[in-house]
Design an enzyme around this catalytic site. Structure first.
Site, short mmCIF file in Angstrom:
data_model
loop_
_atom_site.label_atom_id
_atom_site.label_comp_id
_atom_site.label_asym_id
_atom_site.label_seq_id
_atom_site.Cartn_x
_atom_site.Cartn_y
_atom_site.Cartn_z
N GLY A 1 0.82 -1.21 0.00
CA GLY A 1 0.00 0.00 0.00
C GLY A 1 0.85 1.25 0.00
O GLY A 1 1.97 1.25 -0.50
N CYS A 2 0.35 2.31 0.58
CA CYS A 2 1.05 3.59 0.60
C CYS A 2 2.44 3.45 1.20
O CYS A 2 2.59 2.96 2.33
CB CYS A 2 0.24 4.62 1.40
#
Length: 218
Positions: A42-43
């Protein structure tokens, strides 16, 4: 945002303290000097924030892997038009923390490996769960650990983490580096990144930088 993303480990089917160690790992004696792990969860702001805390981790850099240099920039990657994933490059000392232990933190704290091409409300291939292995030994450990976790029913859903060879790591723009620590007041960091760091500190206190020094003093 999805609670599974906001509350790290919300999709765990077991108590976090019972999260199993990898049955297969890389022998530090055969690893040589500093090693490299490249992980996508993810981020990259959030994943970087977690791994920067660990003893034995020498350097963590955010970046992009999975596609070419010509489109490895934040705006283009976020558009979803490339095959890049947001990743972190982790340089670590295998005598102090093993590759398998990095994967344990990756699966138990850094992200939810059961979400396909997303983490919470961050959606798209750029937010996929992936392990970019640098050699056959890393590939074997990663694949064996995924099988082990799935067989043990550690999560409520199957792990969808991709295990693929690392082609190239493209370092992200300078303003992304150590973003969570430099911007704790930012809404996304406060809601997503900092709870993950808090969980790491709570459950893996013995693996944090300075932990061994504190233990010696105690």
């Amino acid at each position: 945002m999805s609670l599974v993303c906001d509350l790290p480990g919300a999709n765990l089917a077991i108590a976090r303290g019972a999260f199993p160690n990898p049955e297969r790992d890389i022998d530090p004696a055969s690893a040589g000097g500093a090693q490299l792990a490249v992980l996508a969860g993810g981020c990259f702001w959030c994943v970087e924030a977690v791994f920067r805390e660990l003893d034995g981790v020498v350097e963590v850099l955010p970046g992009y892997s999975g596609d070419g240099a010509h489109n490895a920039d934040y705006k283009t990657v976020c558009s979803g038009t490339t095959n890049h994933a947001e990743v972190v490059s982790i340089r670590f000392d295998p005598r102090r923390i093993s590759y398998g232990q990095l994967l344990k933190v990756f699966f138990s704290v850094a992200h939810d490996p059961t979400q396909k091409d997303r983490q919470g409300e961050d959606r798209g291939r750029q937010y996929r769960s992936a392990i970019f292995h640098v050699d056959a030994a890393q590939k074997d450990v990663a694949e064996a650990y995924i099988r082990q976790l799935d067989s043990a029913g550690v999560f409520h859903a199957p792990i969808v983490t991709e295990v693929v060879p690392l082609d190239t790591f493209h370092v992200a723009e300078a303003y992304h580096h150590n973003y969570a620590e430099l911007h704790p007041e930012q809404g996304y960091i406060a809601a997503v990144a900092l709870p993950k760091v808090a969980k790491l500190r709570e459950k893996y206190a013995d693996k944090l930088k300075g932990a061994s020094i504190k233990a010696d003093r105690d």
